[in-house]
Design a protein around this motif. Structure first.
Motif, PDB file in Angstrom:
ATOM      1  N   ALA A 165       0.829  -1.204   0.000  1.00  0.00           N
ATOM      2  CA  ALA A 165       0.000   0.000   0.000  1.00  0.00           C
ATOM      3  C   ALA A 165       0.868   1.261   0.000  1.00  0.00           C
ATOM      4  O   ALA A 165       0.578   2.233  -0.703  1.00  0.00           O
ATOM      5  CB  ALA A 165      -0.935  -0.004   1.210  1.00  0.00           C
ATOM      6  N   LEU A 170      -1.326   3.058  -3.096  1.00  0.00           N
ATOM      7  CA  LEU A 170      -2.672   2.566  -3.379  1.00  0.00           C
ATOM      8  C   LEU A 170      -3.480   2.465  -2.095  1.00  0.00           C
ATOM      9  O   LEU A 170      -2.921   2.187  -1.027  1.00  0.00           O
ATOM     10  CB  LEU A 170      -2.611   1.185  -4.046  1.00  0.00           C
ATOM     11  N   PRO A 171      -4.808   2.669  -2.171  1.00  0.00           N
ATOM     12  CA  PRO A 171      -5.660   2.478  -0.994  1.00  0.00           C
ATOM     13  C   PRO A 171      -5.620   1.019  -0.543  1.00  0.00           C
ATOM     14  O   PRO A 171      -5.436   0.101  -1.353  1.00  0.00           O
ATOM     15  CB  PRO A 171      -7.059   2.869  -1.492  1.00  0.00           C
ATOM     16  N   ASP A 173      -7.991  -0.928   0.361  1.00  0.00           N
ATOM     17  CA  ASP A 173      -9.026  -1.750  -0.273  1.00  0.00           C
ATOM     18  C   ASP A 173      -8.550  -2.294  -1.617  1.00  0.00           C
ATOM     19  O   ASP A 173      -8.794  -3.463  -1.951  1.00  0.00           O
ATOM     20  CB  ASP A 173     -10.309  -0.932  -0.482  1.00  0.00           C
ATOM     21  N   GLU A 174      -7.870  -1.461  -2.393  1.00  0.00           N
ATOM     22  CA  GLU A 174      -7.403  -1.879  -3.707  1.00  0.00           C
ATOM     23  C   GLU A 174      -6.287  -2.921  -3.594  1.00  0.00           C
ATOM     24  O   GLU A 174      -6.233  -3.889  -4.365  1.00  0.00           O
ATOM     25  CB  GLU A 174      -6.916  -0.659  -4.489  1.00  0.00           C
ATOM     26  N   VAL A 175      -5.384  -2.730  -2.635  1.00  0.00           N
ATOM     27  CA  VAL A 175      -4.302  -3.698  -2.427  1.00  0.00           C
ATOM     28  C   VAL A 175      -4.869  -5.052  -2.028  1.00  0.00           C
ATOM     29  O   VAL A 175      -4.441  -6.103  -2.543  1.00  0.00           O
ATOM     30  CB  VAL A 175      -3.328  -3.178  -1.351  1.00  0.00           C
ATOM     31  N   ARG A 177      -7.876  -6.221  -2.627  1.00  0.00           N
ATOM     32  CA  ARG A 177      -8.640  -6.793  -3.743  1.00  0.00           C
ATOM     33  C   ARG A 177      -7.727  -7.425  -4.789  1.00  0.00           C
ATOM     34  O   ARG A 177      -7.980  -8.541  -5.256  1.00  0.00           O
ATOM     35  CB  ARG A 177      -9.478  -5.685  -4.392  1.00  0.00           C
ATOM     36  N   ASP A 178      -6.633  -6.755  -5.126  1.00  0.00           N
ATOM     37  CA  ASP A 178      -5.803  -7.203  -6.244  1.00  0.00           C
ATOM     38  C   ASP A 178      -4.693  -8.168  -5.846  1.00  0.00           C
ATOM     39  O   ASP A 178      -4.332  -9.052  -6.624  1.00  0.00           O
ATOM     40  CB  ASP A 178      -5.178  -5.990  -6.945  1.00  0.00           C
ATOM     41  N   ALA A 184      -9.161  -9.934   2.635  1.00  0.00           N
ATOM     42  CA  ALA A 184     -10.096  -8.816   2.510  1.00  0.00           C
ATOM     43  C   ALA A 184     -11.082  -8.755   3.669  1.00  0.00           C
ATOM     44  O   ALA A 184     -11.554  -7.675   4.042  1.00  0.00           O
ATOM     45  CB  ALA A 184     -10.845  -8.902   1.182  1.00  0.00           C
ATOM     46  N   ARG A 187     -10.301  -6.262   6.652  1.00  0.00           N
ATOM     47  CA  ARG A 187      -9.994  -4.893   6.241  1.00  0.00           C
ATOM     48  C   ARG A 187      -9.969  -3.926   7.428  1.00  0.00           C
ATOM     49  O   ARG A 187      -9.003  -3.178   7.620  1.00  0.00           O
ATOM     50  CB  ARG A 187     -11.009  -4.438   5.199  1.00  0.00           C
ATOM     51  N   THR A 279       6.479  -0.604 -10.960  1.00  0.00           N
ATOM     52  CA  THR A 279       5.488  -0.509 -12.029  1.00  0.00           C
ATOM     53  C   THR A 279       6.153  -0.062 -13.331  1.00  0.00           C
ATOM     54  O   THR A 279       6.921   0.912 -13.351  1.00  0.00           O
ATOM     55  CB  THR A 279       4.354   0.470 -11.667  1.00  0.00           C
ATOM     56  N   THR A 594      -4.321 -11.277 -15.024  1.00  0.00           N
ATOM     57  CA  THR A 594      -4.666 -10.039 -15.709  1.00  0.00           C
ATOM     58  C   THR A 594      -3.717  -9.829 -16.886  1.00  0.00           C
ATOM     59  O   THR A 594      -2.663 -10.460 -16.985  1.00  0.00           O
ATOM     60  CB  THR A 594      -4.554  -8.836 -14.764  1.00  0.00           C
TER      61      THR A 594
END
Length: 687
Positions: A165, A170-171, A173-175, A177-178, A184, A187, A279, A594
């Motif tokens: 994170a 990144l938030p 929640d996004e970390v 989720r992915d 999760a 949280r 990235t 992905t």
């Protein structure tokens, strides 16, 4: 400018970019796309040297690499080039080029310089990953999450989530989720845990590895501080830019928002560290981060591989969805195409590689000049057994590091606690080395220390725990002596070692071997000017393992290299074998979810292929034996060639099946076709 004559035209354009303008102002931003084996390090060293030769102040050059060793090597090269160009007037660059180092190392220096302006105590200590996980675990226990009805994520997983994170910006929640979907459901608890972890670090005046970037990014988010820090450097150069994360990119763009004097070097085709939050977008989006856009120079001439190997690698990466266009070429011609070798199973794969390795050795290629690369560490298991059976020595990259050894961590904890007595992780570790001191006793002592303005004085007033005897008194006296600074550096580490030696003998059966590590640690320490610098730089860039703790020492002077592809980046060998070049391994089943993951897997194969200089073998087993992964139990599963080499690319390879009909080295012709029930014969002998 004789020192530039050995550069090719593209390299020379990149080198002259920073000093080509008539005015003294730093040049426009530059992106150098440096293909595999294109002389990237040499080019970057010449960039720095050329700036100095043309009047740039080396003290105002910031050079950031991804390891301290790389920075030291770059500094040595710059010194040699400057000496060639300027003679005796060049002088040593080690001190002049003072701002050469890693992102994290430079960040630590910046934070100490600006500590008072950003609310930091400049005497902060830095936790490595294991210490950070321990502190996370303390917070986890104090919040009661270790006693939940269902299994709460481990300390290592919690730290990994936190780190992702922070570095990816990144938030949570996004970390989750992915990257961590199985966590999760926790949280809300994780948010509370991370808040408690941050509070614990601040209370103890410690920073973790990620904080060095996070605090730096927060500092330069303040325009006045960003201008001040950025103004200290006329030229900023960054190596391996494809491996940076969003936090590092935001720091860089804040230091030089207009891009003047900024040069980044890298290769989008070698961006393979997303699991560290790196990235590929940083390098792909770099040109358009400025107006006008940054200049781009592409280095395509390869000095490593033969043309057939490059043609195959070019074909693989040309199918990428998004990339900077380049076509690697070389003057090294060869009639040998890279091979795709189909074998029956992993056992045949191991036999094939072992035989080829020995054959190469007989024709003049040492074992060290050969490497076997694989996507995941466990892929090499059958090969390791085969190499052991044939008495072929090998080294596998990815074992314990020197600083991961318990005895070395104990010694460093003593020094860290003396440096910063509010470091609970260090104190908690070393107190429990003494008899009669368990977790509860250590925690009570640390709580009392935390309440006092002078923690060491408080420690001396705590009654010695029962059964600790003189150990507690000696412990307090050692800390006071180290804290006073009377011994001086590096004598302090010898003082710490003398206190620790009796504990070493009580805890470990192989104390003598471990003591050799501690003496080596003292030798390393002698190369640093102070305890603070030693602890900081050793944490940021630890040396490799050197003792039995990292595996048995080699008795052979020659050995085969086994390595994951990630660990092989930046290396090269005459002959390279790639294990399991099939779908499910390359790309990995876990990395094929992905489009972005698939593209990174493609780049992994490209990196593996471009490590080879003369000979490249991609081995593809036709079936694998899986253990209990299916309802049917153990079974064989069939595999197909990696999707990254479609039929349209096969003309760039020699495709063979092994064993061949003709005799292979060490194999008897026809042995595969013969089936004999030897067991029945053996039983018949006794009837």
């Amino acid at each position: 400018m004789a020192y530039l004559e050995k550069l090719n035209p593209e390299q020379r354009r990149a080198v002259e970019h920073g000093a080509r303008e008539k005015e003294r102002a730093p040049a426009a931003p530059l992106l150098v796309i440096a293909g595999a084996g294109s002389g990237k390090t040499n080019t970057l060293a010449h960039c720095v040297a050329h700036l100095i030769v043309n009047g740039a102040d080396p003290r105002r050059i910031l050079l950031m690499t991804f390891s301290r060793r790389a920075a030291a090597e770059m500094t040595r090269r710059v010194e040699r080039i400057c000496a060639q160009a300027m003679g005796a007037s060049a002088g040593p660059m080690t001190d002049a080029l003072a701002w050469a180092g890693t992102f994290h190392g430079i960040g630590a220096r910046i934070l100490r310089d600006y500590a008072e302006q950003i609310g930091l105590d400049p005497n902060f200590t830095i936790h490595d990953r294991e210490d950070s996980a321990d502190l996370m675990n303390l917070a986890r226990h104090e919040l009661g999450f270790s006693k939940t009805a269902s299994r709460f994520p481990t300390k290592g997983t919690c730290l990994a989530i936190y780190s992702r994170a922070v570095n990816a910006e990144l938030p949570l929640d996004e970390v989750l989720r992915d990257a961590f979907p199985w966590c999760a459901g926790w949280r809300a608890q994780l948010r509370d845990l991370f808040a408690a972890y941050v509070e614990a670090k601040q209370a103890q005046n410690v920073l973790d590895y990620d904080d060095l970037l996070l605090y730096w990014a927060q500092t330069v988010a303040e325009p006045a501080l960003a201008d001040d820090i950025g103004g200290r450097f006329d030229h900023v150069l960054v190596d391996e830019y494809q491996d940076t994360n969003r936090l590092q990119s935001s720091i860089l763009l804040a230091l030089k928002p207009g891009g003047r004097g900024l040069t980044v070097v890298g290769d989008d085709a070698q961006s393979i560290y997303s699991f560290r939050a790196a990235t590929v977008r940083n390098i792909l989006d770099f040109p358009n981060a400025f107006s006008p856009a940054a200049d781009i120079i592409t280095l395509e001439r390869n000095y490593r591989s033969t043309q057939p190997i490059l043609a195959a690698a070019n074909g693989v990466i040309e199918l990428a969805r998004e990339r900077f266009t380049k076509n690697l070429w070389t003057e090294r011609q060869s009639a040998e195409l890279p091979r795709i070798v189909s074998v029956r199973d992993e056992a045949d794969q191991a036999r094939y590689i072992a035989l080829r390795v020995l054959e190469n050795r007989e024709t003049g290629a040492s074992l060290k000049q050969q490497a076997v690369l694989f996507r995941a560490s466990h892929h090499s298991g059958p090969l390791e057994l085969e190499l052991t059976r044939r008495n072929i020595p090998f080294v596998k990259f990815g074992g314990l590091k020197f600083l991961d050894s318990a005895h070395v961590k104990d010694m460093l904890a003593v020094l860290r606690f003396a440096q910063n007595p509010r470091d609970r992780v260090a104190g908690f570790r070393i107190m429990q080395l003494m008899p009669g001191v368990g977790p509860s006793t250590a925690r009570r002592a640390l709580d009392l220390m935390a309440e006092r303005p002078d923690p060491i004085s408080a420690l001396s007033e705590i009654p010695a725990p029962p059964r600790s005897g003189d150990d507690w008194t000696g412990f307090v006296a050692t800390l006071q002596h180290l804290r006073s600074g009377k011994a001086g550096w590096p004598a302090e580490i010898a003082c710490a070692r003398r206190w620790y030696e009796p504990r070493l003998e009580n805890i470990h059966d192989d104390a003598a071997a471990r003591l050799a590590d501690l003496l080596q640690l003292e030798q390393i320490a002698a190369g640093y000017p102070s305890r603070e610098r030693f602890l900081t730089e050793l944490t940021l860039d630890p040396p490799d393992a050197t003792s039995d703790q990292a595996g048995a020492p080699l008795l052979d002077e020659d050995y085969l290299i086994l390595s994951t592809i990630h660990s092989a980046k930046g290396q090269e060998w005459k002959s390279v074998f790639i294990l399991n070049a099939v779908d499910g391994c390359i790309p990995s089943d876990l990395g094929a979810g992905t489009t972005a993951e698939i593209e990174e897997e493609r780049r992994l194969l490209y990196v593996a292929m471009t490590r080879a200089k003369d000979s490249l073998h991609l081995v593809a087993p036709q079936r694998f034996f899986t253990h209990g992964q299916h309802a049917q139990g153990d079974r064989h599963v069939h595999a197909s060639r990696t999707r990254f080499i479609p039929a349209t690319l096969l003309h760039r390879f020699e495709c063979v099946t092994w064993p061949l009909a003709t005799t292979e080295p060490g194999e008897r012709q026809g042995a595969r076709q013969v089936r004999v029930d030897v067991g029945a014969r053996m039983r018949g002998m006794w009837r």
